[in-house]
Design a protein around this motif. Structure first.
Motif, PDB file in Angstrom:
ATOM      1  N   PHE A 186     -20.885  -5.567-105.944  1.00 35.62           N
ATOM      2  CA  PHE A 186     -21.527  -4.075-105.833  1.00 35.62           C
ATOM      3  C   PHE A 186     -22.507  -3.950-104.625  1.00 35.62           C
ATOM      4  O   PHE A 186     -23.013  -4.977-104.241  1.00 35.62           O
ATOM      5  CB  PHE A 186     -22.294  -4.009-106.945  1.00 35.62           C
ATOM      6  CG  PHE A 186     -21.797  -4.245-108.263  1.00 35.62           C
ATOM      7  CD1 PHE A 186     -21.790  -5.564-108.579  1.00 35.62           C
ATOM      8  CD2 PHE A 186     -21.107  -3.173-109.055  1.00 35.62           C
ATOM      9  CE1 PHE A 186     -21.058  -5.876-109.832  1.00 35.62           C
ATOM     10  CE2 PHE A 186     -20.384  -3.780-110.201  1.00 35.62           C
ATOM     11  CZ  PHE A 186     -20.477  -4.861-110.648  1.00 35.62           C
ATOM     12  N   TYR A 203     -25.729  -1.593-103.686  1.00 36.74           N
ATOM     13  CA  TYR A 203     -26.870  -0.526-104.361  1.00 36.74           C
ATOM     14  C   TYR A 203     -27.757  -0.012-103.097  1.00 36.74           C
ATOM     15  O   TYR A 203     -27.689  -0.834-102.312  1.00 36.74           O
ATOM     16  CB  TYR A 203     -27.762  -1.127-105.043  1.00 36.74           C
ATOM     17  CG  TYR A 203     -27.097  -1.214-106.728  1.00 36.74           C
ATOM     18  CD1 TYR A 203     -26.052  -2.503-106.931  1.00 36.74           C
ATOM     19  CD2 TYR A 203     -27.387  -0.174-107.680  1.00 36.74           C
ATOM     20  CE1 TYR A 203     -25.720  -2.431-108.373  1.00 36.74           C
ATOM     21  CE2 TYR A 203     -26.835  -0.315-108.904  1.00 36.74           C
ATOM     22  CZ  TYR A 203     -26.030  -1.450-109.205  1.00 36.74           C
ATOM     23  OH  TYR A 203     -25.426  -1.706-110.476  1.00 36.74           O
ATOM     24  N   GLN A 255     -31.288   1.999-102.057  1.00 34.41           N
ATOM     25  CA  GLN A 255     -32.598   2.331-102.570  1.00 34.41           C
ATOM     26  C   GLN A 255     -33.429   3.131-101.531  1.00 34.41           C
ATOM     27  O   GLN A 255     -33.813   2.398-100.448  1.00 34.41           O
ATOM     28  CB  GLN A 255     -33.540   0.978-103.125  1.00 34.41           C
ATOM     29  CG  GLN A 255     -34.983   1.518-103.713  1.00 34.41           C
ATOM     30  CD  GLN A 255     -35.527   0.081-103.955  1.00 34.41           C
ATOM     31  OE1 GLN A 255     -35.530  -0.917-103.198  1.00 34.41           O
ATOM     32  NE2 GLN A 255     -36.481   0.413-104.867  1.00 34.41           N
ATOM     33  N   ASN A 268     -39.635   4.598-102.399  1.00 29.19           N
ATOM     34  CA  ASN A 268     -40.115   5.132-103.737  1.00 29.19           C
ATOM     35  C   ASN A 268     -39.324   5.590-104.713  1.00 29.19           C
ATOM     36  O   ASN A 268     -39.485   6.224-105.715  1.00 29.19           O
ATOM     37  CB  ASN A 268     -41.317   6.061-103.604  1.00 29.19           C
ATOM     38  CG  ASN A 268     -42.444   5.525-102.287  1.00 29.19           C
ATOM     39  OD1 ASN A 268     -42.788   4.299-102.771  1.00 29.19           O
ATOM     40  ND2 ASN A 268     -42.645   6.301-101.663  1.00 29.19           N
ATOM     41  N   LYS A 269     -37.874   4.803-104.896  1.00 31.30           N
ATOM     42  CA  LYS A 269     -36.938   5.294-105.861  1.00 31.30           C
ATOM     43  C   LYS A 269     -36.334   4.199-106.432  1.00 31.30           C
ATOM     44  O   LYS A 269     -36.786   2.980-105.905  1.00 31.30           O
ATOM     45  CB  LYS A 269     -35.931   6.215-105.268  1.00 31.30           C
ATOM     46  CG  LYS A 269     -36.266   7.378-104.538  1.00 31.30           C
ATOM     47  CD  LYS A 269     -36.694   8.561-105.542  1.00 31.30           C
ATOM     48  CE  LYS A 269     -37.284   9.852-104.951  1.00 31.30           C
ATOM     49  NZ  LYS A 269     -37.578  10.666-106.164  1.00 31.30           N
ATOM     50  N   GLY A 270     -35.578   4.274-107.347  1.00 34.49           N
ATOM     51  CA  GLY A 270     -34.990   3.177-108.021  1.00 34.49           C
ATOM     52  C   GLY A 270     -33.757   2.881-107.314  1.00 34.49           C
ATOM     53  O   GLY A 270     -33.399   3.651-106.565  1.00 34.49           O
ATOM     54  N   LEU A 271     -33.009   2.035-107.701  1.00 33.34           N
ATOM     55  CA  LEU A 271     -31.812   1.523-107.097  1.00 33.34           C
ATOM     56  C   LEU A 271     -30.387   2.442-107.655  1.00 33.34           C
ATOM     57  O   LEU A 271     -30.389   3.109-108.771  1.00 33.34           O
ATOM     58  CB  LEU A 271     -31.040   0.155-107.396  1.00 33.34           C
ATOM     59  CG  LEU A 271     -32.074  -0.917-106.489  1.00 33.34           C
ATOM     60  CD1 LEU A 271     -33.495  -0.908-106.656  1.00 33.34           C
ATOM     61  CD2 LEU A 271     -31.105  -2.161-106.567  1.00 33.34           C
ATOM     62  N   LEU A 313     -26.117   3.086-107.412  1.00 35.71           N
ATOM     63  CA  LEU A 313     -24.901   2.337-107.138  1.00 35.71           C
ATOM     64  C   LEU A 313     -24.210   3.150-106.069  1.00 35.71           C
ATOM     65  O   LEU A 313     -23.927   4.310-106.004  1.00 35.71           O
ATOM     66  CB  LEU A 313     -23.890   2.281-108.416  1.00 35.71           C
ATOM     67  CG  LEU A 313     -22.831   1.465-108.072  1.00 35.71           C
ATOM     68  CD1 LEU A 313     -22.811  -0.057-108.025  1.00 35.71           C
ATOM     69  CD2 LEU A 313     -21.674   1.939-109.277  1.00 35.71           C
ATOM     70  N   GLU A 358     -32.962   0.915 -98.120  1.00 38.03           N
ATOM     71  CA  GLU A 358     -32.720  -0.459 -98.168  1.00 38.03           C
ATOM     72  C   GLU A 358     -31.411  -0.528 -99.235  1.00 38.03           C
ATOM     73  O   GLU A 358     -31.062   0.053-100.049  1.00 38.03           O
ATOM     74  CB  GLU A 358     -33.829  -0.958 -99.076  1.00 38.03           C
ATOM     75  CG  GLU A 358     -33.855  -2.546 -99.038  1.00 38.03           C
ATOM     76  CD  GLU A 358     -35.025  -3.341 -98.996  1.00 38.03           C
ATOM     77  OE1 GLU A 358     -35.800  -2.712 -99.439  1.00 38.03           O
ATOM     78  OE2 GLU A 358     -35.088  -4.702 -98.686  1.00 38.03           O
ATOM     79  N   PHE A 418     -28.637  -3.296-101.191  1.00 37.83           N
ATOM     80  CA  PHE A 418     -28.742  -4.491-101.697  1.00 37.83           C
ATOM     81  C   PHE A 418     -27.078  -4.779-102.203  1.00 37.83           C
ATOM     82  O   PHE A 418     -26.410  -4.046-102.875  1.00 37.83           O
ATOM     83  CB  PHE A 418     -29.314  -4.604-103.285  1.00 37.83           C
ATOM     84  CG  PHE A 418     -30.791  -4.543-102.879  1.00 37.83           C
ATOM     85  CD1 PHE A 418     -31.489  -3.301-102.850  1.00 37.83           C
ATOM     86  CD2 PHE A 418     -31.416  -5.594-102.565  1.00 37.83           C
ATOM     87  CE1 PHE A 418     -32.907  -3.161-102.715  1.00 37.83           C
ATOM     88  CE2 PHE A 418     -33.136  -5.718-102.388  1.00 37.83           C
ATOM     89  CZ  PHE A 418     -33.578  -4.229-102.500  1.00 37.83           C
ATOM     90  N   PHE A 439     -28.727 -10.627-107.000  1.00 32.80           N
ATOM     91  CA  PHE A 439     -29.009  -9.753-105.761  1.00 32.80           C
ATOM     92  C   PHE A 439     -29.219 -10.586-104.570  1.00 32.80           C
ATOM     93  O   PHE A 439     -29.875 -11.424-104.610  1.00 32.80           O
ATOM     94  CB  PHE A 439     -30.340  -9.021-106.385  1.00 32.80           C
ATOM     95  CG  PHE A 439     -30.142  -7.987-107.343  1.00 32.80           C
ATOM     96  CD1 PHE A 439     -29.803  -8.262-108.724  1.00 32.80           C
ATOM     97  CD2 PHE A 439     -30.149  -6.644-107.033  1.00 32.80           C
ATOM     98  CE1 PHE A 439     -29.780  -7.095-109.623  1.00 32.80           C
ATOM     99  CE2 PHE A 439     -29.953  -5.456-107.976  1.00 32.80           C
ATOM    100  CZ  PHE A 439     -29.740  -5.904-109.360  1.00 32.80           C
ATOM    101  N   GLY A 440     -28.651  -9.794-103.511  1.00 37.32           N
ATOM    102  CA  GLY A 440     -29.158 -10.271-102.062  1.00 37.32           C
ATOM    103  C   GLY A 440     -30.610  -9.654-101.988  1.00 37.32           C
ATOM    104  O   GLY A 440     -31.164  -9.056-102.853  1.00 37.32           O
ATOM    105  N   LYS A 441     -31.182 -10.156-100.782  1.00 36.71           N
ATOM    106  CA  LYS A 441     -32.731  -9.889-100.416  1.00 36.71           C
ATOM    107  C   LYS A 441     -32.616  -8.554 -99.681  1.00 36.71           C
ATOM    108  O   LYS A 441     -33.925  -8.127 -99.740  1.00 36.71           O
ATOM    109  CB  LYS A 441     -33.077 -11.031 -99.623  1.00 36.71           C
ATOM    110  CG  LYS A 441     -33.403 -12.413-100.532  1.00 36.71           C
ATOM    111  CD  LYS A 441     -34.132 -13.422 -99.811  1.00 36.71           C
ATOM    112  CE  LYS A 441     -34.385 -14.675-100.733  1.00 36.71           C
ATOM    113  NZ  LYS A 441     -33.296 -15.080-101.608  1.00 36.71           N
TER     114      LYS A 441
END
Lengths: 114, 114
Positions: free
Chosen positions: A34, A36, A38, A41-44, A46, A88, A90, A104-106
């Motif tokens: 997957f 994702y 971001q 200031n938001k959630g991740l 898909l 960002e 991921f 998760f990747g960094k």
């Protein structure tokens, strides 16, 4: 166990040029993969997913990724960056026994230069 | 709009105090998760719940506890906060039956422990 490597923690692209974010994974199983996104200031959210169907996966906002088993890669691309792509990203790998085994990747922080 | 609601969105807390981060979802998802996000470390799983009445430990559970009394709510408690728990906390849910790895995230709770 599975793991994800995302190189280049910060990526700068000019608006209108291609975006390439690299993801390599390690998994003992046939993985689901997957991406994702971001926004600040938001959630991740898909972006796209690979679950053993077509190896070229198309996602939202013009992004796509190609699963290459021989290279254990799942790189994310977009032909032409837009200012709204600054975020960002991921890469995530999943084992087949439940979402508590996601790795998760960094992350890649993408900056789009006007 | 259906989704995940987290509260508070931001909190400053003195070390040693007890704090509960709230998470509610209205999608009737079976599984719920708590992650923490720290710069350069990506997302790390704290605790998860595959269904109401059950919980499990993730990668970094120490200093945190959760409960899952019903399908919709999944609070995260810090019994005695320490500065290393300064982070952004994300609650997520998934439809466990699909086992696709797709998570739906809240917008996060930013916690600062002084």
């Amino acid at each position: 166990a599975q793991s994800v490597t995302q190189l280049d923690s910060h990526v700068s692209v000019s608006e209108g040029t291609p975006v390439l974010l690299r993801c390599n994974y390690s998994s003992s199983y046939s993985p689901s993969l997957f991406w994702y996104v971001q926004h600040p200031n938001k959630g991740l959210q898909l972006l796209l997913k690979y679950t053993s169907a077509a190896t070229l996966v198309k996602g939202i906002n013009g992004f796509e990724a190609e699963f290459k088993k021989s290279e254990t890669s799942f790189h994310l691309t977009k032909p032409s960056a837009h200012m709204s792509d600054a975020a960002e990203y991921f890469c995530v790998v999943s084992a087949p026994y439940g979402n508590n085994r996601l790795a998760f990747g960094k992350g890649n922080q993408v900056v789009v230069i006007p | 709009i259906a989704g995940i609601t987290q509260a508070p969105t931001s909190q400053i807390l003195a070390a040693g105090r007890r704090m509960t981060l709230r998470c509610t979802q209205d999608m009737r998802h079976n599984a719920m998760y708590w992650y923490r996000q720290d710069l350069g470390l990506g997302l790390r799983l704290i605790h998860y719940s595959n269904t109401a009445g059950t919980t499990g430990k993730g990668e970094v559970p120490d200093g945190y506890s959760v409960s899952r009394a019903n399908t919709d709510d999944f609070p995260l408690t810090l019994a005695s906060a320490v500065p290393s728990q300064t982070s952004v906390y994300f609650c997520a849910s998934s439809d466990r039956g699909s086992n696709t790895g797709e998570l739906f995230f809240g917008e996060g709770s930013r916690l600062t422990v002084l």
